[in-house]
Design a protein around this motif. Sequence first.
Motif, PDB file in Angstrom:
ATOM      1  N   ALA A  96      12.855   2.623  30.080  1.00 38.63           N
ATOM      2  CA  ALA A  96      11.564   3.227  29.248  1.00 38.63           C
ATOM      3  C   ALA A  96      11.220   1.874  28.626  1.00 38.63           C
ATOM      4  O   ALA A  96      11.749   0.617  28.348  1.00 38.63           O
ATOM      5  CB  ALA A  96      11.785   3.872  28.000  1.00 38.63           C
ATOM      6  N   ILE A  97       9.818   1.950  28.770  1.00 36.54           N
ATOM      7  CA  ILE A  97       9.065   0.457  28.208  1.00 36.54           C
ATOM      8  C   ILE A  97       8.051   0.849  27.031  1.00 36.54           C
ATOM      9  O   ILE A  97       7.367   1.833  26.988  1.00 36.54           O
ATOM     10  CB  ILE A  97       8.448  -0.450  29.356  1.00 36.54           C
ATOM     11  CG1 ILE A  97       7.760  -1.430  28.704  1.00 36.54           C
ATOM     12  CG2 ILE A  97       7.550   0.592  30.131  1.00 36.54           C
ATOM     13  CD1 ILE A  97       7.253  -2.504  29.717  1.00 36.54           C
ATOM     14  N   SER A  98       7.818   0.290  25.935  1.00 37.84           N
ATOM     15  CA  SER A  98       6.770   0.462  25.004  1.00 37.84           C
ATOM     16  C   SER A  98       6.476  -0.509  24.530  1.00 37.84           C
ATOM     17  O   SER A  98       7.162  -1.883  24.580  1.00 37.84           O
ATOM     18  CB  SER A  98       7.284   1.448  24.023  1.00 37.84           C
ATOM     19  OG  SER A  98       8.268   1.026  23.188  1.00 37.84           O
ATOM     20  N   SER A  99       5.343  -0.657  23.579  1.00 37.70           N
ATOM     21  CA  SER A  99       4.916  -1.874  23.032  1.00 37.70           C
ATOM     22  C   SER A  99       4.593  -1.516  21.410  1.00 37.70           C
ATOM     23  O   SER A  99       4.368  -0.355  21.205  1.00 37.70           O
ATOM     24  CB  SER A  99       3.826  -2.557  23.461  1.00 37.70           C
ATOM     25  OG  SER A  99       2.565  -1.572  23.190  1.00 37.70           O
ATOM     26  N   VAL A 100       4.747  -2.473  20.449  1.00 36.99           N
ATOM     27  CA  VAL A 100       4.470  -2.316  19.126  1.00 36.99           C
ATOM     28  C   VAL A 100       3.612  -3.140  18.503  1.00 36.99           C
ATOM     29  O   VAL A 100       3.314  -4.649  19.206  1.00 36.99           O
ATOM     30  CB  VAL A 100       5.710  -2.441  18.246  1.00 36.99           C
ATOM     31  CG1 VAL A 100       5.513  -2.463  16.646  1.00 36.99           C
ATOM     32  CG2 VAL A 100       6.677  -1.418  18.570  1.00 36.99           C
ATOM     33  N   GLY A 101       2.589  -2.750  17.715  1.00 37.96           N
ATOM     34  CA  GLY A 101       1.536  -3.681  17.158  1.00 37.96           C
ATOM     35  C   GLY A 101       1.941  -3.542  15.441  1.00 37.96           C
ATOM     36  O   GLY A 101       2.064  -2.315  15.091  1.00 37.96           O
ATOM     37  N   TRP A 102       2.166  -4.768  15.013  1.00 31.21           N
ATOM     38  CA  TRP A 102       2.451  -4.807  13.462  1.00 31.21           C
ATOM     39  C   TRP A 102       1.136  -4.869  12.703  1.00 31.21           C
ATOM     40  O   TRP A 102       0.125  -5.577  13.009  1.00 31.21           O
ATOM     41  CB  TRP A 102       3.329  -6.272  13.335  1.00 31.21           C
ATOM     42  CG  TRP A 102       4.664  -6.159  13.805  1.00 31.21           C
ATOM     43  CD1 TRP A 102       5.599  -4.908  14.060  1.00 31.21           C
ATOM     44  CD2 TRP A 102       5.078  -7.169  14.460  1.00 31.21           C
ATOM     45  NE1 TRP A 102       6.570  -5.474  14.492  1.00 31.21           N
ATOM     46  CE2 TRP A 102       6.618  -6.745  15.163  1.00 31.21           C
ATOM     47  CE3 TRP A 102       4.804  -8.483  14.826  1.00 31.21           C
ATOM     48  CZ2 TRP A 102       7.346  -7.668  15.725  1.00 31.21           C
ATOM     49  CZ3 TRP A 102       5.580  -9.318  15.354  1.00 31.21           C
ATOM     50  CH2 TRP A 102       6.950  -9.132  15.975  1.00 31.21           C
ATOM     51  N   ILE A 103       1.125  -3.721  11.813  1.00 27.38           N
ATOM     52  CA  ILE A 103      -0.341  -3.707  10.840  1.00 27.38           C
ATOM     53  C   ILE A 103       0.368  -4.050   9.440  1.00 27.38           C
ATOM     54  O   ILE A 103       1.433  -3.730   9.084  1.00 27.38           O
ATOM     55  CB  ILE A 103      -0.741  -2.351  11.012  1.00 27.38           C
ATOM     56  CG1 ILE A 103      -0.791  -1.737  12.516  1.00 27.38           C
ATOM     57  CG2 ILE A 103      -1.775  -2.108  10.138  1.00 27.38           C
ATOM     58  CD1 ILE A 103      -1.179  -0.355  12.516  1.00 27.38           C
ATOM     59  N   ALA A 104      -0.572  -4.793   8.897  1.00 26.10           N
ATOM     60  CA  ALA A 104      -0.279  -5.214   7.596  1.00 26.10           C
ATOM     61  C   ALA A 104      -0.384  -3.766   6.664  1.00 26.10           C
ATOM     62  O   ALA A 104      -1.115  -2.918   7.044  1.00 26.10           O
ATOM     63  CB  ALA A 104      -1.399  -6.169   6.961  1.00 26.10           C
ATOM     64  N   SER A 105       0.944  -3.939   5.692  1.00 28.69           N
ATOM     65  CA  SER A 105       0.935  -2.370   5.031  1.00 28.69           C
ATOM     66  C   SER A 105      -0.156  -2.294   3.969  1.00 28.69           C
ATOM     67  O   SER A 105      -0.714  -3.038   3.392  1.00 28.69           O
ATOM     68  CB  SER A 105       2.228  -2.701   3.904  1.00 28.69           C
ATOM     69  OG  SER A 105       2.421  -1.668   3.244  1.00 28.69           O
ATOM     70  N   GLU A 106      -0.827  -1.090   4.307  1.00 25.63           N
ATOM     71  CA  GLU A 106      -1.744  -0.577   3.534  1.00 25.63           C
ATOM     72  C   GLU A 106      -1.484   0.569   2.473  1.00 25.63           C
ATOM     73  O   GLU A 106      -0.657   1.309   2.676  1.00 25.63           O
ATOM     74  CB  GLU A 106      -2.830  -0.051   4.655  1.00 25.63           C
ATOM     75  CG  GLU A 106      -3.503  -1.101   5.587  1.00 25.63           C
ATOM     76  CD  GLU A 106      -4.289  -1.985   5.266  1.00 25.63           C
ATOM     77  OE1 GLU A 106      -4.906  -1.770   3.961  1.00 25.63           O
ATOM     78  OE2 GLU A 106      -5.040  -2.684   5.888  1.00 25.63           O
ATOM     79  N   LEU A 107      -2.294   0.660   1.666  1.00 27.11           N
ATOM     80  CA  LEU A 107      -2.116   1.678   0.462  1.00 27.11           C
ATOM     81  C   LEU A 107      -2.404   3.096   1.230  1.00 27.11           C
ATOM     82  O   LEU A 107      -3.494   3.423   1.820  1.00 27.11           O
ATOM     83  CB  LEU A 107      -3.091   1.340  -0.659  1.00 27.11           C
ATOM     84  CG  LEU A 107      -3.147   2.783  -1.617  1.00 27.11           C
ATOM     85  CD1 LEU A 107      -1.856   2.730  -2.187  1.00 27.11           C
ATOM     86  CD2 LEU A 107      -4.258   2.681  -2.780  1.00 27.11           C
ATOM     87  N   THR A 108      -1.271   3.769   1.052  1.00 25.46           N
ATOM     88  CA  THR A 108      -1.202   5.156   1.595  1.00 25.46           C
ATOM     89  C   THR A 108      -1.051   6.347   0.532  1.00 25.46           C
ATOM     90  O   THR A 108      -0.122   6.106  -0.109  1.00 25.46           O
ATOM     91  CB  THR A 108       0.043   5.315   2.802  1.00 25.46           C
ATOM     92  OG1 THR A 108      -0.159   4.365   3.365  1.00 25.46           O
ATOM     93  CG2 THR A 108      -0.135   6.753   3.245  1.00 25.46           C
ATOM     94  N   ILE A 109      -1.973   7.254   0.542  1.00 22.02           N
ATOM     95  CA  ILE A 109      -1.993   8.168  -0.578  1.00 22.02           C
ATOM     96  C   ILE A 109      -1.873   9.667  -0.200  1.00 22.02           C
ATOM     97  O   ILE A 109      -2.629   9.837   1.106  1.00 22.02           O
ATOM     98  CB  ILE A 109      -3.370   7.998  -1.317  1.00 22.02           C
ATOM     99  CG1 ILE A 109      -3.435   6.550  -1.996  1.00 22.02           C
ATOM    100  CG2 ILE A 109      -3.440   8.889  -2.355  1.00 22.02           C
ATOM    101  CD1 ILE A 109      -4.790   6.229  -2.825  1.00 22.02           C
TER     102      ILE A 109
END
Length: 394
Positions: A96-109
């Motif tokens: 299997a192959i996949s990719s990941v994009g890191w996102i800056a942590s955002e406020l989640t409500i």
Amino acid sequence: MSIAPFDFFQLTVRTLLSNPLRSSLTSIGVFMGVAAVMSTLQVGAIGRNVISNRLAEREAPQVSIYPQRVSGASSQITMTADDLQFLEQRLPSLQAISSVGWIASELTIFQGNEAYPSMLATTEHYLSTSGRQILQGRFFSPSDFDTYRPVVVIDEQLLEQLADRGSLLNRRIYINQQPFIVVGIIESSLNADNPNDGELLMPMSIYHALWGQQRFNLVNLRPTHLDHLEELGSNAEALLMQRFPGQSFWVWNNVEDILEQKATLNLASRALAVVGAIALIVGGVGIANIMIASTTERIAEIGIRRAVGATQQEILVQFISEAVILSVIGGVSAILAVHGLTTVVAQKFDLPYTFDAHVAGIALSSAVAVGVGSSFFPALQASRLDPAKALRSS
């Protein structure tokens, strides 16, 4: 004149009991050899269980590839879905192959509850690559990617932060004031650096649309077999360097320390196997010597039995049967002794050990094989004695 099987067995046992010292020494020789073989197999089995347990404590074995910034280059290269397809078509040992994009942590409500989870944008086969399991709901479907649907999958830790383990399936949460629908709950990451607020995954397509990013931070590759892991990383790096001339890549895997332990275990198992083989050979030589001596001592018995009608085959089978019985006694004793000792050691050091009948069968089979092999030629020599000469020599 043929002898009944039960009478034949009684005769063989009486012959062994008539010389207890010789029989005991033969069994002890087999005992030492089988004990060495059994110990080798047990060490290998325990080692494999330890490796399996350590692997179970992490995500699935995978290779990660990250493009490094080249000195003098104006920007870092961008890897896209085409690069994933390029690798998938050219790596035969790829599961299997996949990719990941890191996102800056955002406020989640959610309903006044707030969290700052670790946020990742993923591609369709992320679950297959990471080995993580969906606990509730579903993962992202192809239509989620194609239609840029604002959906997310959260882990157990984030669920507890936002809803105290209540239901969040198909509920709306807000990320940086943007609405998203929770479609699945995934098990928390087994990585040691997993944040306290948990983790949130979203489709790569919606990440690209909302955050304006078009590249992948990381490509993850899962091999078809653990032994192919390092080879898979090397082949993938070579292919990407061909695709991006002059570019360098950072390649690593998440089980490198376990692979080193596995290599050490394999080396130790081979060394112990050699010791076990030598011990078995020594035991076989002992059986052969004792059988030769037994043949010399029992010339009169052989002559009388031949004179009253015993066939060469019956003499041959009797001598081999004696060796097999002694081998089984020595082998079973060794298996029981090693099992008892291993149980004590495993309990003391908290090692994953269970009795394996297959391993015991291999050890006992090796004992019987050595007994038959080492006694065959002395038994054949005894069966070929001329009855008249045997009686005269006695």
